[in-house]
Design an enzyme around this catalytic site. Structure first.
Site, PDB file in Angstrom:
ATOM      1  N   GLU A  73      39.829  54.729  38.124  1.00  0.00           N
ATOM      2  CA  GLU A  73      38.433  54.301  38.179  1.00  0.00           C
ATOM      3  C   GLU A  73      37.695  55.081  39.266  1.00  0.00           C
ATOM      4  OE1 GLU A  73      36.110  50.076  37.761  1.00  0.00           O
ATOM      5  OE2 GLU A  73      37.581  50.224  39.364  1.00  0.00           O
ATOM      6  N   GLY A  94      41.239  48.203  47.909  1.00  0.00           N
ATOM      7  CA  GLY A  94      42.141  47.086  48.129  1.00  0.00           C
ATOM      8  C   GLY A  94      43.163  46.972  47.018  1.00  0.00           C
ATOM      9  N   MET A 128      43.622  47.836  42.309  1.00  0.00           N
ATOM     10  CA  MET A 128      43.043  48.326  41.056  1.00  0.00           C
ATOM     11  C   MET A 128      43.658  47.586  39.887  1.00  0.00           C
ATOM     12  SD  MET A 128      41.001  50.198  39.395  1.00  0.00           S
ATOM     13  CE  MET A 128      40.860  50.243  37.601  1.00  0.00           C
ATOM     14  N   HIS A 149      41.828  38.199  42.482  1.00  0.00           N
ATOM     15  CA  HIS A 149      40.729  39.037  41.964  1.00  0.00           C
ATOM     16  C   HIS A 149      41.241  39.970  40.862  1.00  0.00           C
ATOM     17  CE1 HIS A 149      36.969  41.545  42.710  1.00  0.00           C
ATOM     18  NE2 HIS A 149      37.735  42.413  42.076  1.00  0.00           N
ATOM     19  N   GLU A 150      42.350  40.650  41.136  1.00  0.00           N
ATOM     20  CA  GLU A 150      42.873  41.594  40.140  1.00  0.00           C
ATOM     21  C   GLU A 150      43.397  40.873  38.902  1.00  0.00           C
ATOM     22  OE1 GLU A 150      42.110  44.642  40.726  1.00  0.00           O
ATOM     23  OE2 GLU A 150      41.421  44.025  42.700  1.00  0.00           O
ATOM     24  N   HIS A 196      40.672  40.100  36.557  1.00  0.00           N
ATOM     25  CA  HIS A 196      40.247  41.296  35.814  1.00  0.00           C
ATOM     26  C   HIS A 196      41.040  41.496  34.519  1.00  0.00           C
ATOM     27  CE1 HIS A 196      37.173  43.334  38.023  1.00  0.00           C
ATOM     28  NE2 HIS A 196      37.880  43.518  39.123  1.00  0.00           N
TER      29      HIS A 196
END
Length: 850
Positions: A123, A268, A270, A302-303, A306
């Site tokens: 990314e 932090g 991906m 958080h990941e 996603h």
């Protein structure tokens, strides 16, 4: 190297991709690897387009069985494809370059055992550095990776790792094997991944909501495995899986879930589908603060979020990047607060994320949450406090307005309708409107399509008996971004109780709109000791206190019985100091008088950062040094007074090491380092030793010889980075010149080493050491931007800007540079403008510091 939105639209209009078969040979030495890509895609008959491939060399391009002239169709970045058929097969055989920038396929050699470790970071636009690809998120396809690598390695990708097959010997004689992965589900290329090397792992599993067994893996380098807390990672993963599957109404979409801690990572983490990569600093080899442990937990969640929002359903173009990041930011904090031991996560969010958002939203480069993204350069500088933190803050307010149950109902419908496809903002809003029964068009216009942050102030009158006779909320906006918005917020009344604590005595939740909103339901109530607008932090707005409340807060900030309202008052005081409304020295005093009673580790971390910023930039230059010395003395007193072995003790010692500069202060640092005067309960471990040593280097007490001796004792990758920072921090003109040359004039420094060197270079007690480099910065900035990769260039442009030189001369030099800058260099202009704003703000704050 750029790709415009118009080019992406045109390509998506004529191309539909089915599959990629990617064959990588990782046994060709330490600079290049082999990459053969077979792409199956449909197109409009007779049209032309291009495929992206950043190559060292191209050996063959075959389109539908016809070999194309490589020299004619390939320029090292794109490969032109003419006269396409309805159904096409493209074969590209190329050599690609390993990177040391954290982009593409990054190569790292562990200094402990000389083993090679690889990982990809794609990314935004860097899958093209590993294989030929239509590099845009809306051209999804399946990906089948076949990888040849040394036999003693492990190879991990999005699909489960297959059994390797022997493949003979490499050129240097080592045994090789080949791993042939099954195709992935339909994905965007930027969430595909390859991680390879002698990584070690810990395995587990869980049962998904649909009854499948999901294998789990946690990976790290061999030399770090003794420090890997895999069980904590697994526990958080299980908590996240259960929470998200229930909230989203959809089972985890992939076959397995691996989490890999990789070296020299830029971000932090991906969200590669089923193979998430993390910053290696999250493997704790020394004691860290509870704030860092919580940060790791939030990042893990958080990941994981996603996997649904970003991987299963993906934005069509990068203007909806915020949908990915804001949603994951909001959901990870919600999951942390409701499903893990970190129940105070919304306090951390208010202190850390919202401070980031408010800062970003007051820069001249601020933009709407739904930002105009015209090309890849636009998006690469847009991973910012608007995209992440403001977006998440606005989602939190939306949830408060429509209700969490209704919000999640809309999200579940969204996933059900758009799984494995690409979407735009309107697709989500349609489902949220149906679920909530609210028209979100005006909300979207106010909150997603305009920039800037509002300020809210209470307007209170009361009679002689203390009863409120009128109450209103005033709302203002800055002239450049004048939008006055509707806000869902709470107003809290707080009173001092007999036990000495400030406790909430009344709360009302309401919607406000316009420049003044009367709150008649509060008329007749006794005016409390403190009125807190935006209690519970539902809204996104800066708040100010009335005079009575400000007096109470100044005297009794530490007496709040709950952490969140105290954090909101801290935020209000910080905003006022940054905005030049109150003297910066008052904020220094407020911190030093109250931080000892702060119970939340993340809040302590943020306050100590703000203390450092205030002392370095916002206090009057004439008083700066004596205030820094006095603050360091106070921090040492706080460290001595903290509970033995406590989190606050560790944070106060670290902060003291940053600010220590007098002879007696540096004497204390030396005694802590040699063990003769460490506070009771403080463990001086490897990482703390480096912080103490660097403090002594900055203070002129230690030299390169001492740095070398420490590195000999800690000959690890982490030790090498700490040594690089300490070396660049040596307070001599010669050392600064050497560091500048290594960072700016040479181009061989790896990303992580460069980041450390920049941190050391700018760490000075005497800013005169930095003055000779201001002119050099502006003279070299364009060349750096033109010739370095985005990550490396941005580190230099942001990190080496003369931000410590808060003078009109710095502003003038910046303006002169900007006046000569090509309009096409919009991303460079943005970064420099943001740097300039920091100096301009500092000058305004200094003028108010009386």
């Amino acid at each position: 190297m750029n790709l415009t939105r118009d080019e992406a639209r045109q390509r998506a209009a004529i191309v539909s991709v089915h599959s990629y078969a990617i064959n990588l040979d990782l046994t060709r030495g330490d600079s290049i690897f082999g990459s053969t890509t077979v792409v199956s895609f449909d197109a409009e008959q007779g049209t032309s387009t291009f495929i992206d491939a950043v190559t060292a060399s191209v050996h063959r391009v075959t389109l539908n069985g016809v070999d194309l002239d490589v020299a004619d169709v390939s320029d090292g970045v794109r490969i032109r494809l003419d006269n396409l058929a309805v159904s096409n097969e493209l074969v590209i055989d190329a050599d690609m370059l390993y990177m040391n920038t954290g982009e593409g396929l990054h190569r790292f050699v562990d200094p402990v055992d000389n083993e090679v470790y690889l990982y990809t970071q794609f990314e935004v636009p860097d899958s093209r550095r590993v294989f030929a690809v239509f590099e845009q998120p809306d051209l999804k396809a399946t990906f089948r990776f076949t990888v040849t690598a040394p036999s003693h390695w492990d190879v991990i990708s999005n699909s489960p790792t297959p059994q390797p097959v022997e493949a003979g010997s490499a050129d240097e004689g080592g045994a090789r094997s080949t791993w042939a992965f099954e195709p992935t589900p339909v994905l965007s290329s930027y969430v595909t991944a390859l991680i390879a090397g002698p990584y070690q792992s810990v395995r587990s599993e869980l049962t998904s909501s649909d009854g499948r067994t999901i294998p789990l893996g946690v990976f790290a380098r061999k030399s770090l495995m003794q420090h890997l807390d895999a069980e904590n990672v697994f526990e958080l993963t299980r908590q996240g899986f259960e929470f998200f599957e229930e909230q989203f109404g959809a089972p985890y979409p992939f076959e397995k879930y691996d989490q890999l801690f990789v070296p020299e990572f830029n971000a932090g983490a991906m969200e590669n589908a089923g193979a998430v990569t993390f910053l290696e600093s999250y493997v704790f080899r020394s004691r860290v603060t509870e704030a860092t442990i919580e940060r790791r937990a939030i990042t893990i969640l958080h990941e994981l979020a996603h996997m649904w929002f970003g991987d299963l359903v993906t934005m069509r173009w990068w203007n909806d990047l915020w949908l990915n990041e804001s949603f994951a930011e909001f959901m990870s904090t919600l999951a942390s607060a409701e499903a893990t031991k970190f129940t105070q996560s919304w306090t951390t969010f208010a202190s850390l994320e919202k401070a980031w958002a408010y800062r970003q939203d007051q820069l001249p480069s601020t933009h709407p949450i739904v930002a105009p993204i015209n090309d890849l350069e636009d998006v690469q500088v847009n991973f910012d406090g608007i995209t992440y933190a403001k977006g998440a803050s606005v989602l939190k307010q939306l949830v408060a307005w429509v209700g969490q149950d209704k919000f999640m109902q809309g999200v579940r419908e969204y996933f059900g309708k758009h799984a494995w496809s690409n979407t735009e903002l309107s697709d989500l809003l349609v489902e949220l409107e149906k679920a909530s029964g609210r028209d979100l068009k005006e909300w979207s216009a106010q909150w997603l399509e305009t920039a800037g942050v509002n300020t809210l102030r209470p307007e209170i009158t009361s009679n002689d008996d203390g009863a409120i006779t009128s109450f209103a909320v005033q709302q203002s906006a800055v002239a450049d971004f004048p939008t006055i918005r509707s806000h869902r917020l709470a107003i809290g009344f707080y009173d001092l109780k007999g036990n000495g604590q400030l406790e909430r005595s009344h709360r009302v939740e309401l919607d406000i709109a316009g420049e003044r909103t009367a709150v008649d339901e509060l008329i007749g109530l006794q005016q409390p000791d403190l009125v807190l607008l935006n209690d519970d932090d539902l809204a996104y707005a800066k708040i100010r206190l009335d005079d009575r409340s400000l007096r109470t807060a100044t005297r009794h900030l530490k007496d709040f019985s709950e952490s969140l309202p105290r954090t909101l008052v801290w935020a209000s005081a910080w905003d006022a100091a940054r905005d030049g409304e109150t003297p910066a020295r008052n904020y220094v005093e407020l911190i030093l008088q109250n931080i000892a009673s702060e119970s939340d580790s993340s809040v302590v971390l943020v306050l100590l950062r703000q203390l450092a910023t205030t002392l370095a930039l916002y206090v009057s230059p004439a008083d700066r040094q004596p205030m820094e010395i006095a603050a360091a003395d106070s921090l040492w007193q706080l460290a001595e007074g903290a509970d033995a072995g406590s989190d606050s003790q560790l944070q106060f010692v670290k902060a003291f090491a940053v600010h220590a500069q007098t002879g007696p202060q540096l004497d204390i640092i030396e005694r802590i380092l040699d063990g003769s005067a460490a506070p009771e309960g403080l463990t001086v471990d490897a990482d703390l030793r480096w912080e103490l040593l660097t403090s002594l280097v900055v203070g002129g007490r230690k030299t390169q010889r001492d740095i070398d001796a420490e590195l000999e004792q800690d000959a690890t990758a982490t030790g090498a980075l700490a040594a690089a920072q300490a070396k660049a921090a040596i307070p001599t003109a010669e050392a600064k010149e050497e560091a500048w040359t290594a960072i700016v004039e040479r181009s061989d420094m790896p990303n992580a080493a460069q980041r450390s060197a920049i941190a050391g270079f700018t760490r000075v007690h005497d800013t005169n050491l930095l003055e000779p480099f201001a002119g050099k910065y502006f003279a070299s900035a364009k060349d750096v931007w033109a010739n370095r990769t985005h990550e490396i260039a941005q580190q230099i442009i942001v990190g080496l800007y003369p931000s410590r030189l808060t003078t009109q001369g710095t502003l003038a030099a910046t303006d002169e540079f900007l006046a000569t800058l090509d309009p096409d260099l919009a991303s460079l202009r943005r970064l420099v403008l943001e740097n300039r704003d920091g100096v301009a703000r500092a000058l305004r704050a200094q003028a108010a510091d009386k």
